[in-house]
Design a protein around this motif. Structure first.
Motif, PDB file in Angstrom:
ATOM      1  N   UNK A 124       3.199  -8.744  13.034  1.00  0.00           N
ATOM      2  CA  UNK A 124       3.983  -9.340  12.122  1.00  0.00           C
ATOM      3  C   UNK A 124       4.425  -8.164  10.581  1.00  0.00           C
ATOM      4  N   UNK A 125       3.985  -7.323  10.825  1.00  0.00           N
ATOM      5  CA  UNK A 125       3.964  -6.310   9.563  1.00  0.00           C
ATOM      6  C   UNK A 125       3.947  -7.279   7.812  1.00  0.00           C
TER       7      UNK A 125
ATOM      8  N   UNK B  95      -1.570  -2.299   3.072  1.00  0.00           N
ATOM      9  CA  UNK B  95      -0.499  -3.883   2.823  1.00  0.00           C
ATOM     10  C   UNK B  95       0.714  -3.702   2.656  1.00  0.00           C
ATOM     11  N   UNK B  96       1.617  -4.672   2.734  1.00  0.00           N
ATOM     12  CA  UNK B  96       3.260  -4.456   2.534  1.00  0.00           C
ATOM     13  C   UNK B  96       3.813  -3.912   1.171  1.00  0.00           C
ATOM     14  N   UNK B  97       2.919  -3.123   0.204  1.00  0.00           N
ATOM     15  CA  UNK B  97       3.098  -3.314  -1.334  1.00  0.00           C
ATOM     16  C   UNK B  97       1.945  -2.761  -1.509  1.00  0.00           C
ATOM     17  N   UNK B  98       2.726  -2.220  -3.690  1.00  0.00           N
ATOM     18  CA  UNK B  98       1.940  -0.513  -3.390  1.00  0.00           C
ATOM     19  C   UNK B  98      -0.011  -1.837  -4.383  1.00  0.00           C
TER      20      UNK B  98
ATOM     21  N   UNK C 109      -1.146 -10.566  -1.293  1.00  0.00           N
ATOM     22  CA  UNK C 109       0.689 -10.836  -1.133  1.00  0.00           C
ATOM     23  C   UNK C 109       1.959 -10.157  -0.935  1.00  0.00           C
ATOM     24  N   UNK C 110       2.613 -10.386  -0.161  1.00  0.00           N
ATOM     25  CA  UNK C 110       4.106  -9.906   0.628  1.00  0.00           C
ATOM     26  C   UNK C 110       5.247 -10.923   0.247  1.00  0.00           C
TER      27      UNK C 110
END
Length: 222
Positions: free
Chosen positions: A65-66, A78-81, A105-106
């Motif tokens: 699902x990314x 992860x989805x962000x830094x 969290x993304x």
């Protein structure tokens, strides 16, 4: 006098069992992988660099699902830094044999993830792998819901409304998603409560959420 050990040996021999044979290993790799696939929480096994060694079905679905988590060339990402930094810190803590839980969290999506260090040899204190446990996504497995609905004689429409409630939707959202009137939603909720003998719909949702999440074998074809 016959000792307990003598009794056990005589008992096993009496029933024709080879007492010298080692017991079969029920948790061979293939069997263990199938057992892990039946657990409704995403489970990943990482090395200390974050490389993915194994992922059960819910974890593979999460990675595909990314959203908050993803697979970056075999590495857990992860989805962000900001969330990536949390993963790196959790792996460092695990190397020091410290457990941790982080919130990733993304955008509007979030996921709670526990990092559990695993020693190479039990009791050695030397960590070489990390078990990652993901929080369950809201909702209920379809097969569990179907079995619960069938046992309580719920109609298909009542089952659909209950599934929406278990996923965290309110009555107005359900009416919109199902394309029905609010009065119809209220009727279905009332029927579900009566058929399940519950004092409130919250009680029904709580009961369903605590049930074993039975997954369909058909999902492995996805």
């Amino acid at each position: 006098m016959e000792t307990a050990a003598d009794f056990e040996i005589n008992y096993l021999e009496r029933f024709g069992r080879d007492v010298t044979a080692a017991p079969p290993d029920a948790l061979q790799p293939g069997m263990l992988a199938r057992v892990l696939d039946e657990i409704d929480h995403g489970l990943l096994l990482l090395d200390l660099t974050g490389r993915i060694l194994h992922a059960n079905f819910p974890a593979r679905r999460e990675l595909a699902a990314a959203r908050a988590l993803r697979n970056g060339e075999g590495m857990l990402c992860a989805g962000n830094v900001a969330s990536q930094a949390k993963i790196r810190q959790a792996l460092k803590d695990a190397e020091r044999d410290c457990r941790s839980i982080v919130e990733l969290e993304d955008g509007e999506d979030s996921l709670s993830v526990a990092f559990i260090p695993l020693a190479a040899v039990h009791g050695s204190g030397t960590v070489d792998t990390v078990l990652v446990m993901c929080s369950r996504r809201p909702g209920c497995e379809t097969l569990t819901m179907q079995m619960f609905a069938r046992a309580r004689h719920l109609t298909r429409a009542e089952q659909n409304v209950l599934a929406r409630l278990c996923a965290g939707h309110g009555a107005e959202e359900i009416a919109c998603l199902e394309g029905i009137r609010m009065s119809t939603v209220r009727t279905h909720i009332k029927n579900v409560r009566q058929k399940t003998g519950s004092s409130s719909i919250r009680e029904v949702v709580h009961r369903v959420s605590r049930m074993p999440q039975i997954v369909s074998a058909l999902r492995f074809g996805e």
